[in-house]
Motif scaffolding. Structure first.
Motif, PDB file in Angstrom:
ATOM      1  N   VAL A 182      36.207  17.921  26.124  1.00  0.00           N
ATOM      2  CA  VAL A 182      36.742  17.793  27.478  1.00  0.00           C
ATOM      3  C   VAL A 182      38.218  17.436  27.374  1.00  0.00           C
ATOM      4  O   VAL A 182      38.585  16.506  26.649  1.00  0.00           O
ATOM      5  CB  VAL A 182      35.996  16.702  28.275  1.00  0.00           C
ATOM      6  N   GLY A 183      39.058  18.157  28.100  1.00  0.00           N
ATOM      7  CA  GLY A 183      40.480  17.819  28.097  1.00  0.00           C
ATOM      8  C   GLY A 183      41.329  18.927  28.676  1.00  0.00           C
ATOM      9  O   GLY A 183      40.861  20.066  28.853  1.00  0.00           O
ATOM     10  N   THR A 184      42.571  18.591  28.959  1.00  0.00           N
ATOM     11  CA  THR A 184      43.515  19.586  29.446  1.00  0.00           C
ATOM     12  C   THR A 184      43.877  20.529  28.305  1.00  0.00           C
ATOM     13  O   THR A 184      44.169  20.074  27.188  1.00  0.00           O
ATOM     14  CB  THR A 184      44.778  18.903  29.987  1.00  0.00           C
ATOM     15  N   LYS A 189      46.579  18.709  22.543  1.00  0.00           N
ATOM     16  CA  LYS A 189      45.133  18.604  22.363  1.00  0.00           C
ATOM     17  C   LYS A 189      44.637  19.516  21.239  1.00  0.00           C
ATOM     18  O   LYS A 189      43.536  19.319  20.720  1.00  0.00           O
ATOM     19  CB  LYS A 189      44.405  18.950  23.662  1.00  0.00           C
ATOM     20  N   GLY A 213      37.685  21.967  30.959  1.00  0.00           N
ATOM     21  CA  GLY A 213      39.069  21.653  31.295  1.00  0.00           C
ATOM     22  C   GLY A 213      39.876  22.924  31.432  1.00  0.00           C
ATOM     23  O   GLY A 213      39.416  24.014  31.077  1.00  0.00           O
ATOM     24  N   ASP A 214      41.083  22.773  31.934  1.00  0.00           N
ATOM     25  CA  ASP A 214      41.958  23.922  32.112  1.00  0.00           C
ATOM     26  C   ASP A 214      43.367  23.497  31.754  1.00  0.00           C
ATOM     27  O   ASP A 214      43.641  22.318  31.541  1.00  0.00           O
ATOM     28  CB  ASP A 214      41.891  24.424  33.560  1.00  0.00           C
ATOM     29  N   ASN A 239      38.023  23.232  34.936  1.00  0.00           N
ATOM     30  CA  ASN A 239      37.965  21.830  35.337  1.00  0.00           C
ATOM     31  C   ASN A 239      36.609  21.485  35.928  1.00  0.00           C
ATOM     32  O   ASN A 239      35.988  22.295  36.607  1.00  0.00           O
ATOM     33  CB  ASN A 239      39.060  21.528  36.360  1.00  0.00           C
ATOM     34  N   SER A 265      37.778  10.628  27.732  1.00  0.00           N
ATOM     35  CA  SER A 265      36.707  11.595  27.479  1.00  0.00           C
ATOM     36  C   SER A 265      35.797  11.135  26.343  1.00  0.00           C
ATOM     37  O   SER A 265      34.581  11.389  26.363  1.00  0.00           O
ATOM     38  CB  SER A 265      37.301  12.972  27.150  1.00  0.00           C
TER      39      SER A 265
END
Length: 360
Positions: A182-184, A189, A213-214, A239, A265
């Motif tokens: 999960v994350g941007t 990242k 995520g996006d 998202n 997260s």
């Protein structure tokens, strides 16, 4: 997101004036509509050099609004600390949560170090969620110990203890296991690292990678998955406002970042009783349960990341044991209530007028 939780907890004891220096106000919908909130548009010049216009604008806001307490978040708001000086208009709490891609791999630019030393002096206290950031604030930015506070993040553990929503992710293929993150989707990242490690897994047991995520890197990551020959085994979910719906469906939670501090997260995945594979960044190794720590690997060791994923995917008993231990640890150490109470006391203490000086 953390500020929204705190503001909701404080209810109507405070009025909030919010300035978004990048114009992004997506988190407003997380605030209780009953709060007294004003979003104040302020023109902000972005560039490499100090902007005297910014300082003048920020100083004018502080003069006109006369806040009891100034809260600033991350590098993008550091100039506000300088605007609040000479003389100081109000107490100031500055929050640092980590670094963007330009400072991700230990490249802390000298000009930023010096600017933080100057801007965060005077009436400012610096709040950090990780021991790594605490050490950077003390040793690199040279903030005195008395003005650095370590306050770990906290989450609502009960929210992630509930059974997940079986419809939140597409149905599994027969025998398929799910690795998720999960994350941007942005550079620091480094989801490309996770794609490459996942692509190197053997075909048995069958597995699918789920990215929740996006962000700006999504097109490049989708192309990379196709180039690696795993496009049909990588699911970009976009998202998800309520990740608790899906986290409990994952068999393994993975982090492949270049930089983290104390990722929310990760706490959420631990609260959902997930075993963790991660690069050794920020406080991740200290956050997970002790038995999970061998699966926190060197950041640039792709083979070790693949091996850690494979170890969990091939051992259901280990997955259950680590997941249960991670949940017990997050409930014990990182509950949301303790974090909210800490900030409640902190804001009250800093916004309370100082008692008048008694004559000598």
């Amino acid at each position: 997101m953390r500020f929204a939780k705190i503001a909701n907890r404080l209810e109507r004891r405070y009025r909030h004036t919010i300035v978004s220096v990048d114009g992004n106000t997506d988190c407003l919908d997380r605030l209780d509509p009953g709060l007294d909130v004003t979003v104040l548009p302020v023109d902000v010049e972005k560039g490499r050099a100090l902007s005297l216009r910014n300082l003048a604008r920020f100083r004018r806001v502080l003069r006109d609004r006369r806040p009891d307490l100034l809260l600033t978040y991350a590098w993008g708001a550091v100039e506000w600390g300088l605007a609040n000086r000479l003389p100081a208009r109000c107490p100031h709490l500055h929050f640092e949560d980590g670094f963007g891609p330009d400072e991700a791999i230990g490249r802390h630019f000298r000009r930023r170090i010096w600017f933080r030393r100057v801007a965060l002096a005077g009436p400012t206290e610096v709040i950090v969620p990780s021991r790594l950031l605490e050490r950077i604030a003390l040793e690199s930015w040279r903030i005195p110990r008395r003005r650095v506070r370590f306050i770990p993040n906290g989450i609502d553990c009960a929210r992630f203890a509930a059974a997940p929503d079986g419809t939140a992710l597409p149905p599994r293929r027969p025998g398929e296991l799910l690795v998720g993150s999960v994350g941007t989707l942005r550079r620091e990242k480094n989801f490309g690292r996770l794609l490459r490690a996942f692509a190197a897994l053997p075909p048995d047991p069958p597995a699918r990678l789920v990215l929740i995520g996006d962000g700006p890197d999504r097109p490049a990551l989708e192309a990379a998955a196709r180039d690696l020959g795993i496009g049909d085994r990588v699911d970009f979910r976009g998202n998800m406002m309520n990740p608790e719906r899906a986290l409990g469906l994952l068999d393994v939670f993975a982090i492949s970042s270049d930089t983290e501090q104390m990722p929310l997260s990760l706490l959420e995945a631990m609260a959902a009783a997930r075993p963790v594979v991660s690069t050794d960044v920020g406080d991740v190794r200290a956050m997970v349960t002790e038995e999970n720590r061998p699966l926190v690997v060197e950041r640039d060791d792709k083979a070790a990341l693949t091996a850690a994923l494979r170890r969990l995917l091939t051992d259901a008993t280990l997955r259950r044991r680590l997941g249960n231990a991670n949940r017990a640890r997050v409930v014990r150490e990182y509950g949301e209530e303790a974090m909210l109470e800490t900030y409640d006391r902190l804001f009250e203490a800093f916004s309370r007028p100082a008692p008048p000086q008694r004559p000598a």
